[in-house]
Write an enzyme that holds these catalytic residues in place. Structure first.
Site, short mmCIF file in Angstrom:
data_model
loop_
_atom_site.label_atom_id
_atom_site.label_comp_id
_atom_site.label_asym_id
_atom_site.label_seq_id
_atom_site.Cartn_x
_atom_site.Cartn_y
_atom_site.Cartn_z
N GLY A 1 -4.79 6.74 7.93
CA GLY A 1 -4.56 5.65 8.87
C GLY A 1 -4.22 6.16 10.26
N GLY B 1 -0.67 5.58 2.91
CA GLY B 1 -0.66 4.65 1.77
C GLY B 1 -2.01 4.54 1.11
N ARG C 1 3.02 10.35 2.85
CA ARG C 1 3.20 9.90 4.23
C ARG C 1 3.76 11.04 5.06
NH1 ARG C 1 1.91 5.11 5.58
NH2 ARG C 1 1.97 3.37 4.13
N GLY C 2 3.54 10.96 6.35
CA GLY C 2 4.17 11.91 7.26
C GLY C 2 3.24 13.03 7.68
N ILE D 1 -5.73 -0.84 4.74
CA ILE D 1 -6.04 -2.20 4.27
C ILE D 1 -5.66 -3.22 5.34
CG2 ILE D 1 -5.83 -1.70 1.80
CD1 ILE D 1 -3.08 -3.22 1.97
N ASP D 2 -4.76 -2.82 6.24
CA ASP D 2 -4.30 -3.78 7.26
C ASP D 2 -5.35 -4.02 8.34
OD1 ASP D 2 -1.97 -3.73 5.87
OD2 ASP D 2 -0.79 -2.67 7.36
N MET E 1 0.56 -8.06 2.35
CA MET E 1 0.76 -6.91 3.23
C MET E 1 0.16 -7.17 4.62
SD MET E 1 0.45 -3.48 1.00
CE MET E 1 1.88 -2.91 0.08
N GLY E 2 0.63 -6.44 5.57
CA GLY E 2 0.17 -6.60 6.95
C GLY E 2 1.37 -6.42 7.84
O1 F6P Z 1 -0.35 0.44 6.01
C1 F6P Z 1 -0.78 -0.27 4.92
C2 F6P Z 1 0.33 -0.87 4.13
O2 F6P Z 1 -0.31 -1.36 3.01
C3 F6P Z 1 1.16 -1.95 4.82
O3 F6P Z 1 0.59 -3.21 4.83
C4 F6P Z 1 2.44 -1.90 4.06
O4 F6P Z 1 3.53 -2.39 4.75
C5 F6P Z 1 2.59 -0.45 3.84
O5 F6P Z 1 1.29 0.09 3.74
C6 F6P Z 1 3.46 -0.11 2.66
O6 F6P Z 1 3.18 1.17 2.20
P1 F6P Z 1 4.25 2.17 1.56
O7 F6P Z 1 5.22 1.37 0.76
O8 F6P Z 1 3.42 3.10 0.76
O9 F6P Z 1 4.90 2.86 2.71
#
Ligand code: F6P
Length: 439
Positions: free
Chosen positions: A176, A85, A151-152, A206-207, A250-251
């Site tokens: 991450g 992300g 992602r992935g 960011i988490d 978020m978190g």
């Molecule tokens: O991992 C960071 C984060 O911002 C989380 O807090 C959130 O749930 C997630 O990414 C959402 O990311 P995406 O919608 O891109 O999968």
């Protein structure tokens, strides 16, 4: 418990090449902050903890330029990839890596892989981008990542084929925890092939949920941006009878953004985080009581809180568990609870969602990103591998990837951060029945 052996960083081999940064190092040697190459940064920070581990106190390898480096700058090719992300500061890190590699080490061949690990897999058909100082000028003023992301993870065999094919000697992974697991598999595949390719990570989230790195870049910018939503919700709540501001941030598994944004504004009456189970049976009457007494209330929720009330299933491409929308669920429960009790409510719900992570880094994070990038380049040029850069007790250090992916950084319900939140909000330690004094 972390032991000394957990903090040993792998190296590709002895540095035999004089570093172009020797001059800088000589000056550093005359200051009281000078750190010898053999020095270590203590893991524990209290005398009692150090005392308990006399003889084998765990310690980190400090970051910084080495007198001798492993790679010959004139001969190497470097790759950079951003994964997962978005996070404020990704472009700062990319630019920091490119500038440090070119200006100080004289590396001239740097490529960027497009769209995360997919860019390293031939069958996805992404071209690489040549990264030059001119090409990265001003990119730090934009949010997002100039390289794109996804992602992935991808097959490490195909990824190392690509690195081999392109003649890449150092791969920087900005990502991450899931991406760092991928980086670890890539480093293992490199070892299995007996190649000399360094894999160095700059952890991104960011988490702030990656452990042993101090804090992650982008976190401060993200919670800073989140304070705007909290202020708005507070202003709205105060302006109307029965005003309730409800902000979801978020978190996923860690409530650091909710805690820090709430502390930064110091107006929240409640902070709900994934680390502390929510008991709505106690929370709802407590909230009604607070609104009756003070006329309004402000609730800050981390998205991963209260999942015990929701039936969400599945995982995203990074392997993260999919969450139910607790903020929306809580809004419904609060509204119906006030209605059942016949109590007036004016609820304003705000979820800034991606707004807090798509912005450019703030000045603090920009500095942090640059310094992490510099540390990452020094480590990689010295032949370190399968490690990330972090900051421990205000010192930049090398952290082995296996350690960073073995656990998750979370708010400790028994720790001083959560204690500060409880002090600032005045909320009870638990909403469970014995604490329902206010109901
Ligand atoms: O991992 C960071 C984060 O911002 C989380 O807090 C959130 O749930 C997630 O990414 C959402 O990311 P995406 O919608 O891109 O999968």
């Amino acid at each position: 418990m972390v032991e000394a052996a957990d903090l040993l960083v792998r190296t590709l081999g002895e540095g035999r090449i004089d570093s172009p940064l020797q001059g800088l190092l000589d000056r550093r040697g005359t200051t009281e902050h000078y750190v010898d190459e053999a020095d270590r940064v203590l893991f524990d920070d209290t005398l009692a903890m150090v005392g308990e581990r006399i003889g084998k106190p765990p310690s980190f390898e400090p970051s910084g330029p080495r007198r001798r480096i492993f790679f010959d700058p004139a001969k190497i090719r470097v790759g950079i990839v951003t994964c997962g992300g978005l996070c404020p500061g990704l472009n700062d890190v990319i630019r920091g890596l490119v500038l440090e590699l070119t200006s100080h080490y004289g590396v001239s061949r740097i490529v960027g892989f497009r769209n995360g690990y997919r860019g390293l897999v031939a069958r996805h058909g992404h071209d690489v981008i040549d990264l030059t100082p001119a090409g990265v000028q001003h990119v730090n003023e934009q949010g997002g990542t100039i390289l794109g992301t996804s992602r992935g993870n991808q097959d490490p065999v195909e990824i190392v084929d690509c690195l081999d094919h392109l003649g890449v000697n150092i791969l920087f992974v900005i990502g991450g925890d899931g991406s760092m697991r991928g980086a670890q598999r890539i480093a293992q595949e490199i070892t299995a092939r007996d190649r000399r390719i360094a894999v160095v990570g700059v952890p991104k989230t960011i988490d702030n949920d990656i452990p042993w790195i101090g804090h992650s870049f982008g976190f401060q910018t993200a919670f800073g941006k989140a304070t705007e939503s909290i202020r708005a919700a507070h202003t709205e709540a105060m302006a109307q009878p029965g005003g309730v501001g409800l902000v979801q941030l978020m978190g996923r598994h860690s409530g650091f953004i909710a805690c820090y944004a709430a502390l930064a504004t110091n107006d929240a009456d409640y902070v709900l985080i994934p680390e502390v189970p929510v008991d709505l049976g106690g929370f709802l009457p407590h909230l009604r009581q607070r609104v009756r007494e003070r006329g309004h209330a402000l609730v800050v929720v981390a998205e991963g809180a209260g999942q015990e009330y929701l039936a969400a299933d599945g995982a995203d491409a990074s392997g993260n568990r999919l969450l139910g929308d607790f903020g929306i669920y809580l809004r419904g429960r609060v509204l119906s609870d006030f209605a059942t009790a016949g109590q007036e409510i004016n609820l304003k719900y705000i979820d800034p969602s991606y707004v807090i992570r798509s912005v450019p880094a703030n000045p603090y994070d920009s500095v942090y990103c640059l310094r992490l990038a510099q540390a990452a380049v020094h480590a990689a040029m010295a032949g370190r591998t399968e490690m990330v850069v972090g900051s421990w007790r205000n010192r930049f250090v090398h952290v082995p990837i296996p350690l960073t992916v073995a656990s998750r950084n979370q708010v400790d319900p028994g720790g001083d951060l959560w204690m500060s939140v409880l002090e600032a909000t005045g909320q009870p330690t638990s909403f469970a029945v014995p604490d329902r004094a206010a109901a």
